[in-house]
Design a protein around this motif. Sequence first.
Motif, PDB file in Angstrom:
ATOM      1  N   HIS A 156       3.663  -9.032  -3.372  1.00 27.27           N
ATOM      2  CA  HIS A 156       2.565  -8.438  -2.603  1.00 27.27           C
ATOM      3  C   HIS A 156       1.219  -8.653  -3.288  1.00 27.27           C
ATOM      4  O   HIS A 156       0.177  -8.653  -2.614  1.00 27.27           O
ATOM      5  CB  HIS A 156       2.825  -6.954  -2.364  1.00 27.27           C
ATOM      6  CG  HIS A 156       3.740  -6.696  -1.205  1.00 27.27           C
ATOM      7  ND1 HIS A 156       3.296  -6.643   0.094  1.00 27.27           N
ATOM      8  CD2 HIS A 156       5.083  -6.533  -1.161  1.00 27.27           C
ATOM      9  CE1 HIS A 156       4.317  -6.437   0.901  1.00 27.27           C
ATOM     10  NE2 HIS A 156       5.422  -6.359   0.170  1.00 27.27           N
ATOM     11  N   ARG A 202      -1.998 -11.477   4.424  1.00 24.34           N
ATOM     12  CA  ARG A 202      -0.928 -10.484   4.495  1.00 24.34           C
ATOM     13  C   ARG A 202       0.348 -11.056   3.887  1.00 24.34           C
ATOM     14  O   ARG A 202       0.610 -12.260   3.963  1.00 24.34           O
ATOM     15  CB  ARG A 202      -0.645 -10.083   5.948  1.00 24.34           C
ATOM     16  CG  ARG A 202      -1.711  -9.239   6.597  1.00 24.34           C
ATOM     17  CD  ARG A 202      -1.741  -7.815   6.048  1.00 24.34           C
ATOM     18  NE  ARG A 202      -0.473  -7.124   6.182  1.00 24.34           N
ATOM     19  CZ  ARG A 202      -0.085  -6.459   7.276  1.00 24.34           C
ATOM     20  NH1 ARG A 202      -0.882  -6.420   8.347  1.00 24.34           N
ATOM     21  NH2 ARG A 202       1.066  -5.829   7.303  1.00 24.34           N
ATOM     22  N   PHE A 240       4.553 -10.171   3.843  1.00 22.98           N
ATOM     23  CA  PHE A 240       5.674  -9.387   4.337  1.00 22.98           C
ATOM     24  C   PHE A 240       6.890  -9.682   3.456  1.00 22.98           C
ATOM     25  O   PHE A 240       7.459 -10.774   3.505  1.00 22.98           O
ATOM     26  CB  PHE A 240       5.967  -9.724   5.804  1.00 22.98           C
ATOM     27  CG  PHE A 240       4.839  -9.391   6.733  1.00 22.98           C
ATOM     28  CD1 PHE A 240       4.705  -8.120   7.257  1.00 22.98           C
ATOM     29  CD2 PHE A 240       3.878 -10.342   7.049  1.00 22.98           C
ATOM     30  CE1 PHE A 240       3.654  -7.796   8.112  1.00 22.98           C
ATOM     31  CE2 PHE A 240       2.824 -10.048   7.903  1.00 22.98           C
ATOM     32  CZ  PHE A 240       2.718  -8.755   8.430  1.00 22.98           C
ATOM     33  N   VAL A 281      11.886  -8.828   3.774  1.00 20.55           N
ATOM     34  CA  VAL A 281      12.103  -8.896   5.220  1.00 20.55           C
ATOM     35  C   VAL A 281      13.529  -8.433   5.483  1.00 20.55           C
ATOM     36  O   VAL A 281      14.483  -9.132   5.137  1.00 20.55           O
ATOM     37  CB  VAL A 281      11.886 -10.333   5.744  1.00 20.55           C
ATOM     38  CG1 VAL A 281      12.276 -10.431   7.207  1.00 20.55           C
ATOM     39  CG2 VAL A 281      10.433 -10.758   5.544  1.00 20.55           C
ATOM     40  N   SER A 311       9.890  -8.472  11.783  1.00 21.96           N
ATOM     41  CA  SER A 311       8.948  -9.129  10.872  1.00 21.96           C
ATOM     42  C   SER A 311       8.143 -10.200  11.589  1.00 21.96           C
ATOM     43  O   SER A 311       6.956 -10.393  11.305  1.00 21.96           O
ATOM     44  CB  SER A 311       9.690  -9.736   9.677  1.00 21.96           C
ATOM     45  OG  SER A 311      10.385 -10.917  10.037  1.00 21.96           O
TER      46      SER A 311
END
Length: 295
Positions: A126, A270, A272, A275, A281
């Motif tokens: 992240h 962004r 993700f 998942v 997603s």
Amino acid sequence: MARRTQLGDANCSIAQALDVVGDWWTLLIVRDTARGVHRFDDLHRELGMSRKVLAERLRLLVDADVLTREPYQERPVRYAYRLTPRGRALLPVLIALQDWGDQWVLGDGSTTGTTAEGSREAERVHALTGTRVPELLLPAGPGGEFRDPVSAERPFTVLYCFPGAYALPASYPPGWGDIPGAAGCTLESCTFRDRLAEFTAADAAVHGVSAQRPDEQAEFAARERLSFPLLSDAELTLTAALRLPTFRAGGAVRLKRLTLVVGADRVIRRVFYPVTDITASVAAALDAVRTASRP
């Protein structure tokens, strides 16, 4: 330069390799140059090591033909340090170390194609938000075509990384379905395929990336009638540049499943990961693009 201890076993490739890259600063320099950090001051800032030690390690790596120096300023002369083919051959070593660390140091030793929410691995991934995807080209099909992971035609690129997908079920490695997070690649690609018009309407390109060979990807893409490119990171160039999480299955490195939304400026908007719900997603990535496209 600091005195180096020569490892005496001339016939042991492990000993001889460690004579070149045997201290941790050296491998961290290789890691950061793979990430696109090429200038002395930038490396000094990223690594936090003394300028003297950094200069010594850079000199060692240039002498060993792991790095090459390219002048980018004449007065005074300043150099950028870039990986040579010999240096790029170290990328699988870095990924193997990262994989071992994720599995055995940060994890519990189990083989997994995902991670837990809030894990240190997830925090690392992240933290890619706000960073740039380095300029590089990846094979896109068995015909020798190469493509940039970031689209030049659209304001956004949805870059989804997946462990592996095959045209024939028998091609999957033994025990694939028992590895948490590994299964679901066909569903993911087909969901992006079925919603591609919506991504296009939101001014986003879709690119899939796995560490499979280009011919394996091409067979799968043809079988599932995918109209967006699948890019091969079999050489682990993108994986090393972004420190993407991996696992091993069937004797090969596999990318863990994650999705990046990247702007035309190559900045990751962004992330993700993990998942756990594939269709959700894909919908979340589409919503992220639509949100970013609004004035």
